[in-house]
Write a protein that holds these residues in place. Structure first.
Motif, PDB file in Angstrom:
ATOM      1  N   GLY A   1     -49.908  51.790 -13.011  1.00  0.00           N
ATOM      2  CA  GLY A   1     -49.557  53.343 -13.467  1.00  0.00           C
ATOM      3  C   GLY A   1     -51.034  54.011 -14.611  1.00  0.00           C
ATOM      4  O   GLY A   1     -51.798  52.505 -14.937  1.00  0.00           O
ATOM      5  N   LEU A   2     -50.935  55.336 -14.407  1.00  0.00           N
ATOM      6  CA  LEU A   2     -52.334  55.802 -15.239  1.00  0.00           C
ATOM      7  C   LEU A   2     -52.119  55.249 -16.959  1.00  0.00           C
ATOM      8  O   LEU A   2     -52.751  55.234 -17.345  1.00  0.00           O
ATOM      9  N   LYS A   3     -51.014  55.602 -17.214  1.00  0.00           N
ATOM     10  CA  LYS A   3     -50.304  55.222 -19.354  1.00  0.00           C
ATOM     11  C   LYS A   3     -51.465  53.768 -19.059  1.00  0.00           C
ATOM     12  O   LYS A   3     -52.047  53.272 -20.037  1.00  0.00           O
ATOM     13  N   ALA A   4     -50.532  53.091 -17.949  1.00  0.00           N
ATOM     14  CA  ALA A   4     -51.438  51.212 -18.890  1.00  0.00           C
ATOM     15  C   ALA A   4     -52.696  51.494 -18.894  1.00  0.00           C
ATOM     16  O   ALA A   4     -53.367  49.948 -19.078  1.00  0.00           O
ATOM     17  N   TRP A   5     -53.867  51.719 -17.847  1.00  0.00           N
ATOM     18  CA  TRP A   5     -55.037  51.906 -17.138  1.00  0.00           C
ATOM     19  C   TRP A   5     -55.983  52.663 -18.941  1.00  0.00           C
ATOM     20  O   TRP A   5     -56.501  51.676 -18.836  1.00  0.00           O
TER      21      TRP A   5
END
Length: 449
Positions: free
Chosen positions: A120-124
């Protein structure tokens, strides 16, 4: 008649090994003038600086394109937009710079970023914001638009000026270049002036080659300083890879235990029931002198053979004794079944973690298998002690010796298995014997908190 070596052979023998080729333009600067100027490093340095100017142009174009839509905002808002653009462009620009560095440095620069654990983008984004490498790339993006263009364009302009000094007198008759003025006041009008200008350009060309190579070396060092992985990041990545490898080994071992349990509780029990049923039928037909009694007896013996094979298979996958009682009991069982007499002396005050127990068991099993197959030994021995924070196992025999890891006896695979948990293997096998295989394993793995 004894032939003497020729003078050329003597000279080549006394010359010593050839010097190693430079790996980057900084090492190339240590070469002599003739070697440097006749090599490709000045040209590679010029190309590096020239394409650096192209990268700066593209980055500035992208930044200005983004600023067109915010020129009506207040100054502080425009400053924030500049910061956001620099942060957004930092990672792709850094990736391009690491790739472009190969022009002047043959040593590959690795990616300092680590892969996120969660998708996911948030974790990245959260991972990238917390990485020091991201902020170094942000700093480099700022420097790329403020300071580094002076180096890039300065080097290209320097070489271009020298080339113009050499080429302009020859091009003037064919191209209308206007009046040629050198150094601000020297008007080139006569053939003698043209010859002098060409000579000045030729004299300055080696200096320009050195200077361009030095500029490229300095710029490459700056790129490595900001964009290459730091030692702490490399160590952290190695530790993460080690933990990941241990987690994979644990998952594999858990799957082995599941298969062993399913075979033990499922297929083995059904085979035992089948053997008992066949035994009852055989007992009922004991008075008959018919083919049925013979076939039933044969079927029972076949089933018993399959059961023995299945038990051996289960023991090879993961012995239940290892799970229940640990390494000393499991190794003692291997020794009892060995055709070569084996003396076992393993003293452990407490149980090991599961991953280390499994590696220790299969290491001893593989070593004893090699003793039986290859050593020609009369006796063998297995010892095990805890020394500090490590388990030290020693498997020895009085055989012929001469074992080597590259002999294809499973020692390399055994070394790989031991390395999974951070252990190491040492083989002492002189010709004539005895042979000792020392296995050192950590008492705890990094994930066994």
């Amino acid at each position: 008649m004894i032939s003497q070596p020729s003078a050329d052979r003597r000279a080549s023998a006394n010359a010593g090994p050839p010097a190693a080729a430079p790996l980057n333009c900084r090492q190339a600067l240590t070469l002599g003038p003739r070697l440097l100027l006749t090599s490709g490093w000045p040209w590679r340095s010029l190309g590096y600086l020239a394409c650096g100017g192209a990268v700066v142009f593209l980055v500035m174009a992208a930044a200005m394109n983004g600023l067109i839509y915010v020129d009506t905002l207040p100054d502080y808002a425009q400053l924030m937009v500049v910061v956001v653009l620099a942060a957004a462009l930092g990672m792709p620009v850094a990736a391009a710079e690491r790739l472009r560095l190969r022009l002047v440095d043959t040593e590959c620069v690795g990616n300092p970023h680590v892969a996120p654990d969660a998708p996911g983008l948030k974790a990245w984004l959260w991972l990238r914001i917390g990485e020091a490498a991201t902020w170094r790339e942000f700093s480099y993006a700022i420097a790329l638009t403020a300071v580094l263009p002076l180096i890039d364009f300065g080097g290209v302009l320097l070489v271009g000026s020298v080339v113009i000094l050499i080429a302009a007198p020859f091009l003037e008759p064919f191209v209308d270049l206007g009046p040629l003025i050198v150094f601000g006041y020297w008007h080139i009008s006569t053939p003698l002036d043209r010859v002098v200008v060409v000579l000045v350009g030729l004299v300055l060309l080696p200096a320009a080659g050195y200077l361009v190579t030095a500029l490229a070396a300095g710029r490459a060092a700056f790129v490595r300083l900001l964009l290459a992985p730091r030692e702490s990041e490399v160590v952290a990545r190695v530790q993460e890879l080690t933990r990941s490898r241990i987690r994979l080994a644990d998952a594999f071992e858990a799957e082995r235990k599941r298969i062993e349990r399913d075979l033990h509780d499922g297929a083995q029990q059904r085979l035992v029931g089948l053997i008992m049923t066949l035994g009852i039928v055989e007992h009922g037909l004991v008075e008959e002198r018919s083919d049925r009694a013979v076939l039933v007896a044969k079927a029972r013996r076949e089933a018993e053979g399959v059961l023995a094979d299945l038990r051996e298979l289960i023991r090879g996958i993961h012995p239940q004794l290892l799970t229940d009682r640990g390494v000393p009991a499991a190794v003692a069982e291997i020794a009892d079944r060995s055709p070569v007499p084996v003396h076992v002396d393993i003293t452990l005050a407490e149980r090991l973690v599961s991953a280390v127990e499994t590696v220790a068991y299969f290491a001893v099993k593989e070593a004893l298998t090699n003793v039986v197959k290859h050593s020609g030994a009369r006796t063998a021995w297995v010892t095990g002690r805890r020394e500090g924070d490590r388990l030290v196992l020693c498997v020895g025999d009085d055989g012929v010796g001469g074992a080597r890891p590259e002999d294809g006896r499973g020692l390399q695979g055994l070394a790989d298995r031991v390395a999974v948990v951070g252990g190491r293997l040492k083989l002492l096998s002189p010709s004539g014997g005895p042979t000792e295989l020392v296995v050192e394993l950590p008492w705890r793995t990094p994930d066994s908190a």
